[in-house]
Write a protein that holds these residues in place. Structure first.
Motif, PDB file in Angstrom:
ATOM      1  N   LEU A 256       0.442  -1.247   0.499  1.00 10.96           N
ATOM      2  CA  LEU A 256       0.034   0.081  -0.288  1.00 10.96           C
ATOM      3  C   LEU A 256       0.992   1.007  -0.023  1.00 10.96           C
ATOM      4  N   LYS A 257       1.986   1.146   0.351  1.00 10.69           N
ATOM      5  CA  LYS A 257       3.003   2.589   0.498  1.00 10.69           C
ATOM      6  C   LYS A 257       3.997   2.370  -0.773  1.00 10.69           C
ATOM      7  N   ILE A 258       3.946   2.150  -1.413  1.00 11.95           N
ATOM      8  CA  ILE A 258       4.142   1.963  -2.317  1.00 11.95           C
ATOM      9  C   ILE A 258       3.138   2.022  -4.019  1.00 11.95           C
ATOM     10  N   ILE A 259       2.126   1.834  -4.481  1.00 10.37           N
ATOM     11  CA  ILE A 259       1.537   1.777  -5.510  1.00 10.37           C
ATOM     12  C   ILE A 259       0.797   2.392  -5.237  1.00 10.37           C
ATOM     13  N   LYS A 260       0.855   3.253  -6.736  1.00 10.15           N
ATOM     14  CA  LYS A 260       0.250   4.656  -6.849  1.00 10.15           C
ATOM     15  C   LYS A 260      -0.841   3.941  -8.116  1.00 10.15           C
ATOM     16  N   LYS A 261      -1.777   5.261  -8.570  1.00 12.39           N
ATOM     17  CA  LYS A 261      -2.040   5.904  -9.682  1.00 12.39           C
ATOM     18  C   LYS A 261      -1.764   4.655 -11.036  1.00 12.39           C
TER      19      LYS A 261
ATOM     20  N   ILE B 286      -4.185  -9.957  -8.457  1.00 13.55           N
ATOM     21  CA  ILE B 286      -4.112 -11.699  -7.511  1.00 13.55           C
ATOM     22  C   ILE B 286      -4.359 -12.415  -7.722  1.00 13.55           C
ATOM     23  N   HIS B 287      -4.072 -13.646  -7.296  1.00 15.61           N
ATOM     24  CA  HIS B 287      -4.882 -15.000  -8.077  1.00 15.61           C
ATOM     25  C   HIS B 287      -6.013 -15.193  -7.283  1.00 15.61           C
ATOM     26  N   GLY B 288      -6.892 -15.049  -6.046  1.00 12.98           N
ATOM     27  CA  GLY B 288      -7.911 -14.935  -5.961  1.00 12.98           C
ATOM     28  C   GLY B 288      -8.482 -14.327  -4.570  1.00 12.98           C
ATOM     29  N   ILE B 289      -9.552 -13.587  -4.765  1.00 10.05           N
ATOM     30  CA  ILE B 289     -10.489 -12.493  -4.276  1.00 10.05           C
ATOM     31  C   ILE B 289     -10.141 -13.097  -2.311  1.00 10.05           C
ATOM     32  N   ASP B 290      -9.938 -14.528  -2.528  1.00  9.47           N
ATOM     33  CA  ASP B 290      -9.772 -14.900  -0.721  1.00  9.47           C
ATOM     34  C   ASP B 290      -8.280 -14.555  -0.523  1.00  9.47           C
ATOM     35  N   ARG B 291      -7.255 -14.725  -1.442  1.00  7.61           N
ATOM     36  CA  ARG B 291      -5.690 -14.157  -1.361  1.00  7.61           C
ATOM     37  C   ARG B 291      -5.262 -13.214  -0.983  1.00  7.61           C
ATOM     38  N   LEU B 292      -6.826 -11.698  -0.757  1.00  3.40           N
ATOM     39  CA  LEU B 292      -6.518 -10.738  -0.251  1.00  3.40           C
ATOM     40  C   LEU B 292      -7.560 -10.346   0.825  1.00  3.40           C
ATOM     41  N   GLY B 293      -8.264 -11.186   1.211  1.00  3.74           N
ATOM     42  CA  GLY B 293      -8.986 -11.681   2.542  1.00  3.74           C
ATOM     43  C   GLY B 293      -9.905 -12.225   2.296  1.00  3.74           C
ATOM     44  N   ARG B 294     -10.224 -13.092   3.737  1.00  3.72           N
ATOM     45  CA  ARG B 294     -11.245 -13.655   3.901  1.00  3.72           C
ATOM     46  C   ARG B 294     -12.695 -12.999   5.365  1.00  3.72           C
ATOM     47  N   ASN B 295     -12.372 -11.604   5.491  1.00  2.00           N
ATOM     48  CA  ASN B 295     -12.864 -10.357   5.726  1.00  2.00           C
ATOM     49  C   ASN B 295     -13.823 -10.247   5.153  1.00  2.00           C
ATOM     50  N   TYR B 296     -15.335  -9.961   5.682  1.00  2.00           N
ATOM     51  CA  TYR B 296     -16.554  -9.716   3.809  1.00  2.00           C
ATOM     52  C   TYR B 296     -16.383  -8.127   3.582  1.00  2.00           C
ATOM     53  N   ASP B 297     -16.623  -6.910   4.994  1.00  2.00           N
ATOM     54  CA  ASP B 297     -16.607  -5.702   5.423  1.00  2.00           C
ATOM     55  C   ASP B 297     -15.101  -4.940   4.574  1.00  2.00           C
ATOM     56  N   GLU B 298     -13.693  -5.586   4.933  1.00  2.00           N
ATOM     57  CA  GLU B 298     -12.767  -5.645   4.964  1.00  2.00           C
ATOM     58  C   GLU B 298     -12.005  -5.566   3.319  1.00  2.00           C
ATOM     59  N   ILE B 299     -12.389  -6.817   3.381  1.00  2.00           N
ATOM     60  CA  ILE B 299     -12.523  -6.798   1.514  1.00  2.00           C
ATOM     61  C   ILE B 299     -12.732  -5.738   0.846  1.00  2.00           C
ATOM     62  N   ILE B 300     -14.164  -5.574   0.965  1.00  2.00           N
ATOM     63  CA  ILE B 300     -14.939  -4.445   0.148  1.00  2.00           C
ATOM     64  C   ILE B 300     -13.713  -3.279  -0.046  1.00  2.00           C
ATOM     65  N   GLU B 301     -13.577  -2.663   1.991  1.00  2.00           N
ATOM     66  CA  GLU B 301     -13.337  -1.430   2.345  1.00  2.00           C
ATOM     67  C   GLU B 301     -11.780  -1.215   1.319  1.00  2.00           C
ATOM     68  N   ASN B 302     -10.626  -2.554   1.634  1.00  2.00           N
ATOM     69  CA  ASN B 302      -9.048  -2.486   1.022  1.00  2.00           C
ATOM     70  C   ASN B 302      -9.617  -2.596  -0.139  1.00  2.00           C
ATOM     71  N   TRP B 303     -10.077  -3.230  -1.701  1.00  2.00           N
ATOM     72  CA  TRP B 303     -10.848  -2.547  -2.814  1.00  2.00           C
ATOM     73  C   TRP B 303     -11.150  -1.318  -3.406  1.00  2.00           C
ATOM     74  N   HIS B 304     -11.018  -0.986  -2.237  1.00  2.00           N
ATOM     75  CA  HIS B 304     -12.248   0.628  -2.668  1.00  2.00           C
ATOM     76  C   HIS B 304     -11.077   1.551  -2.477  1.00  2.00           C
TER      77      HIS B 304
ATOM     78  N   ILE C 122      -7.749   1.247  -2.820  1.00  2.00           N
ATOM     79  CA  ILE C 122      -6.713   0.465  -3.886  1.00  2.00           C
ATOM     80  C   ILE C 122      -7.174   1.353  -5.325  1.00  2.00           C
ATOM     81  N   ASN C 123      -8.481   0.966  -5.437  1.00  2.00           N
ATOM     82  CA  ASN C 123      -9.049   1.200  -6.926  1.00  2.00           C
ATOM     83  C   ASN C 123      -9.365   2.141  -7.161  1.00  2.00           C
ATOM     84  N   ARG C 124     -10.285   2.834  -5.740  1.00  2.00           N
ATOM     85  CA  ARG C 124     -10.877   4.693  -6.079  1.00  2.00           C
ATOM     86  C   ARG C 124     -10.219   5.651  -5.171  1.00  2.00           C
TER      87      ARG C 124
END
Length: 200
Positions: free
Chosen positions: A53-58, A64-82, A84-86
């Motif tokens: 997160l400190k290095i990735i930029k616009k 990621i290989h699969g969404i479960d590799r990002l995480g397994r907590n519903y709310d935090e997956i959505i939050e972290n996706w947004h 990075i992406n938004r």
């Protein structure tokens, strides 16, 4: 210049990362741009992920290989996706789910709408699977305990005569506490517990 990054996660230290690493290098991602964690997906407090997160930029791209590799907590997956992406405005590509590729129709309302629906469904199932795993573990432990299986490290047998000799040397400052515990092959806490218990 747009950079490609990969994020890889497994749940425990005895699991290997090679399958995911191969998938990332196949996308042309160099090894120094692949961030890894060996930790549960239930938390986003992870050294590899935080470094990413400190290095990735616009306009960078995160694979990621699969969404479960990002995480397994519903709310935090959505939050972290947004985040990075938004917020950061980097793209995300989920390799095992082509519908989750923010590079496709990124400016179209329909594309964002479909991505959000798929993301929410997959995040839900990622958390559901984690809860099922935890439930199976609890049931397995309960069933094993019912049959007399004991968990944890077996209690170490202490030769009290040898222990008293070591304690005497420690009391007379011939050896340090660290040397005493090393000779007895027990922890410092266990050493003090026995000393106190038997008033040695």
């Amino acid at each position: 210049m747009t950079q490609k990054y990969g994020y890889i996660r497994v749940s425990s230290k005895d699991q290997n990362l090679w399958r995911q690493i191969d998938a990332m290098t196949a996308q042309g991602i160099c090894e120094e741009n692949i961030f890894t964690d060996k930790i549960t997906g239930g938390t986003f407090v992870r050294p590899g992920y935080e470094a990413l997160l400190k290095i990735i930029k616009k306009e960078d791209i995160l694979f990621i290989h699969g969404i479960d590799r990002l995480g397994r907590n519903y709310d935090e997956i959505i939050e972290n996706w947004h985040v990075i992406n938004r917020k950061i405005e980097a793209d995300i590509v989920v390799l095992d789910m082509p519908l989750l590729d923010t590079r496709v129709n990124k400016n179209g309302l329909t594309g964002k709408f479909l991505s959000d629906i798929v993301l929410q469904i997959l995040s839900y199932f990622a958390q559901l699977e984690k809860e099922k795993i935890n439930q199976r573990q609890r049931e397995g432990i309960a069933a094993a305990k019912k049959r007399g299986v004991k968990f944890g490290r077996p209690k170490k047998k202490i030769d009290m005569k040898y222990f008293q000799q070591i304690t005497s040397d420690w009391r007379s400052k011939k050896i340090t506490c660290e040397e005493a515990t090393e000779m007895l092959d027990i922890s410092r806490a266990h050493f003090y517990k026995i000393v106190k218990m038997y008033n040695l």
